[in-house]
Design a protein around this motif. Sequence first.
Motif, PDB file in Angstrom:
ATOM      1  N   VAL A   1      -7.789   0.736   4.472  1.00  0.00           N
ATOM      2  CA  VAL A   1      -7.128   1.642   3.526  1.00  0.00           C
ATOM      3  C   VAL A   1      -8.173   2.462   2.795  1.00  0.00           C
ATOM      4  O   VAL A   1      -9.341   2.058   2.674  1.00  0.00           O
ATOM      5  CB  VAL A   1      -6.255   0.865   2.509  1.00  0.00           C
ATOM      6  CG1 VAL A   1      -5.215   0.010   3.224  1.00  0.00           C
ATOM      7  CG2 VAL A   1      -7.099   0.014   1.575  1.00  0.00           C
TER       8      VAL A   1
ATOM      9  N   LEU B   1      -1.160  -1.475  -4.380  1.00  0.00           N
ATOM     10  CA  LEU B   1      -2.173  -0.414  -4.313  1.00  0.00           C
ATOM     11  C   LEU B   1      -1.470   0.937  -4.247  1.00  0.00           C
ATOM     12  O   LEU B   1      -0.835   1.271  -3.243  1.00  0.00           O
ATOM     13  CB  LEU B   1      -3.052  -0.597  -3.077  1.00  0.00           C
ATOM     14  CG  LEU B   1      -3.781  -1.941  -2.937  1.00  0.00           C
ATOM     15  CD1 LEU B   1      -4.460  -2.032  -1.583  1.00  0.00           C
ATOM     16  CD2 LEU B   1      -4.785  -2.116  -4.067  1.00  0.00           C
TER      17      LEU B   1
ATOM     18  N   THR C   1      -3.161   4.978  -2.310  1.00  0.00           N
ATOM     19  CA  THR C   1      -4.030   4.338  -1.316  1.00  0.00           C
ATOM     20  C   THR C   1      -3.380   4.482   0.058  1.00  0.00           C
ATOM     21  O   THR C   1      -2.306   3.928   0.293  1.00  0.00           O
ATOM     22  CB  THR C   1      -4.234   2.855  -1.659  1.00  0.00           C
ATOM     23  OG1 THR C   1      -4.831   2.751  -2.960  1.00  0.00           O
ATOM     24  CG2 THR C   1      -5.125   2.179  -0.640  1.00  0.00           C
TER      25      THR C   1
ATOM     26  N   CYS D   1      -3.040   3.967   4.060  1.00  0.00           N
ATOM     27  CA  CYS D   1      -3.430   3.098   5.168  1.00  0.00           C
ATOM     28  C   CYS D   1      -3.879   4.002   6.309  1.00  0.00           C
ATOM     29  O   CYS D   1      -3.081   4.760   6.867  1.00  0.00           O
ATOM     30  CB  CYS D   1      -2.256   2.222   5.602  1.00  0.00           C
ATOM     31  SG  CYS D   1      -2.685   1.083   6.940  1.00  0.00           S
TER      32      CYS D   1
ATOM     33  N   CYS E   1       0.843  -1.192   0.000  1.00  0.00           N
ATOM     34  CA  CYS E   1       0.000   0.000   0.000  1.00  0.00           C
ATOM     35  C   CYS E   1       0.882   1.249   0.000  1.00  0.00           C
ATOM     36  O   CYS E   1       1.768   1.371   0.848  1.00  0.00           O
ATOM     37  CB  CYS E   1      -0.889  -0.068   1.253  1.00  0.00           C
ATOM     38  SG  CYS E   1      -1.638   1.455   1.769  1.00  0.00           S
TER      39      CYS E   1
ATOM     40  N   LYS F   1       0.596   5.604  -0.347  1.00  0.00           N
ATOM     41  CA  LYS F   1      -0.372   6.693  -0.333  1.00  0.00           C
ATOM     42  C   LYS F   1      -0.279   7.596  -1.560  1.00  0.00           C
ATOM     43  O   LYS F   1      -1.244   8.295  -1.893  1.00  0.00           O
ATOM     44  CB  LYS F   1      -0.216   7.522   0.938  1.00  0.00           C
ATOM     45  CG  LYS F   1       1.084   8.282   1.066  1.00  0.00           C
ATOM     46  CD  LYS F   1       1.162   9.007   2.411  1.00  0.00           C
ATOM     47  CE  LYS F   1       2.467   9.763   2.582  1.00  0.00           C
ATOM     48  NZ  LYS F   1       2.633  10.844   1.619  1.00  0.00           N
TER      49      LYS F   1
ATOM     50  N   GLY G   1      -8.551   4.524  -0.898  1.00  0.00           N
ATOM     51  CA  GLY G   1      -7.924   4.780  -2.184  1.00  0.00           C
ATOM     52  C   GLY G   1      -8.949   5.091  -3.255  1.00  0.00           C
ATOM     53  O   GLY G   1     -10.116   5.374  -2.958  1.00  0.00           O
TER      54      GLY G   1
END
Length: 499
Positions: free
Chosen positions: A190, A171, A174, A176, A33, A35, A192
């Motif tokens: 998460v 991902l 996205t 967390c 994951c 961001k 996204g």
Amino acid sequence: MSEPCDLFIIGGGINGAGIARDAAGRGLKVVLCEKDDLAQGTSSRSGKLVHGGLRYLEYYEFRLVREALIEREVLLNAASHIIWPMRFVLPHSPDDRPAWLVRLGLFLYDNLGGRKKLPGTRVLDLRRAPEGVPLKEGYKKGFEYSDCWVDDSRLVILNAVDAAEKGAEVLTRTACTSARRNGDRWDITVQGPAGTRAFSARALVNAAGPWVTDVVGRVTGTNSKRNVRLVKGSHIITPKFWEGEQAYLVQNHDKRVIFINPYEGDKALIGTTDIAYDGAPEAVTADQSEIDYLLAAVNRYFKQELGRDDVVQSFSGVRPLYDDGAGNPSAVTRDYVFDLETQGGAPLLNVFGGKITTFRKLAEHALQKLDGFFPQMGADWTAKAPLPGGDIADADFDRFVADIQREYPWLPQDLVLHWGRLYGTRMRMILGDATALEHLGVQFGPRLFEAEVRYLAAHEWAMSAQDILYRRTKENLQMSAEQIDALNVWVAQNLEPQT
């Protein structure tokens, strides 16, 4: 409904992508994951070198330097398309470190890591050697040694590609938002492009780089006795101002060393600074004092003086160095440290520090830390495995380029070399059945075609022109503002938003 997985990794920089690749190759069900975009932070803002770290010898970091030098050859074999040898010239003056000390350091550097492929150090008479031509007259003696160049952001992308092809879910964009222990598992949420998703993981890895302590406290609600020290490193890009493929390593008045490297054919990459940083990592920029500092280092050594008008671009990254208590930012260790925390439940592995050269070893060590929780997972495997596109016979890139040119005689030579460097053997996936340049679709810039853009969107998580121009390629340096605007419009109109 929570989606089960073995290992959930927070952070899409080099360490997170490397751990995801290693874990997926061992048979674990992995979710990564990030961001933002992959490599959007520190991992695309490095000095772009796979190196042992010559200057770390002064701080007696012999184990780190040895490990990095060994990794240098491992990575050169694994990805000879994005990693290649480079020779570095050190002009010497009596004001610098003593010549005997430099010779001793270079002798150790040549021999600590079992060097096989790269040529060793040599002494240069800068009054006669071509490498001395761009230097000021006062520099009569120099040394030349080997290290390797790396396309840093592509190294991240290729690790993520390999992870995904081995079953990992990657991902991007996205965040967390929460991770909480629930007995022997982590309940993870998460947010996204597809909205909110929930996962249930047997183990959690925090490889968030500069945000590692934020993830520890805000996301997982745990504590760690370890910390990172944020150090800002800035670079400038200028037109290249010397002949030849060699790079230069010079010493500034404060004893810090500055790399002056050939970049993207006709440019020079100059850096880096080392400044303690306490701001938001995503807001970091190179300030004017840093730019002046780097220009002064160049102008101390080279005949052609550079000014601010010569700076084509600057960028800055925040290095999340493990806080070892050193007062001088340059002396802070570049080694990595793990904090494995269980509190009697599901494991959390926090990753502190590290450098791009040792990412593969870091990932391997991370999985070894977790092997007690995954007794069925496979053994170490990445040391001899090529990265995507790196399956080039004998790691002989020049022979590979010649073979491609014969296979696609209609393809311009500069495009063969460019795509070969970015994609290696996978450039054939871009070319497909094309038999002429016009079959590659819209041409956005000198070397950027629709076929490549569509490949990057389909296989490498590119969602915007910035993803394509700054992290998947460096074509922002070759395109005009109007061409970049046209690419932005095309991407918005033709690429489906990814969910």
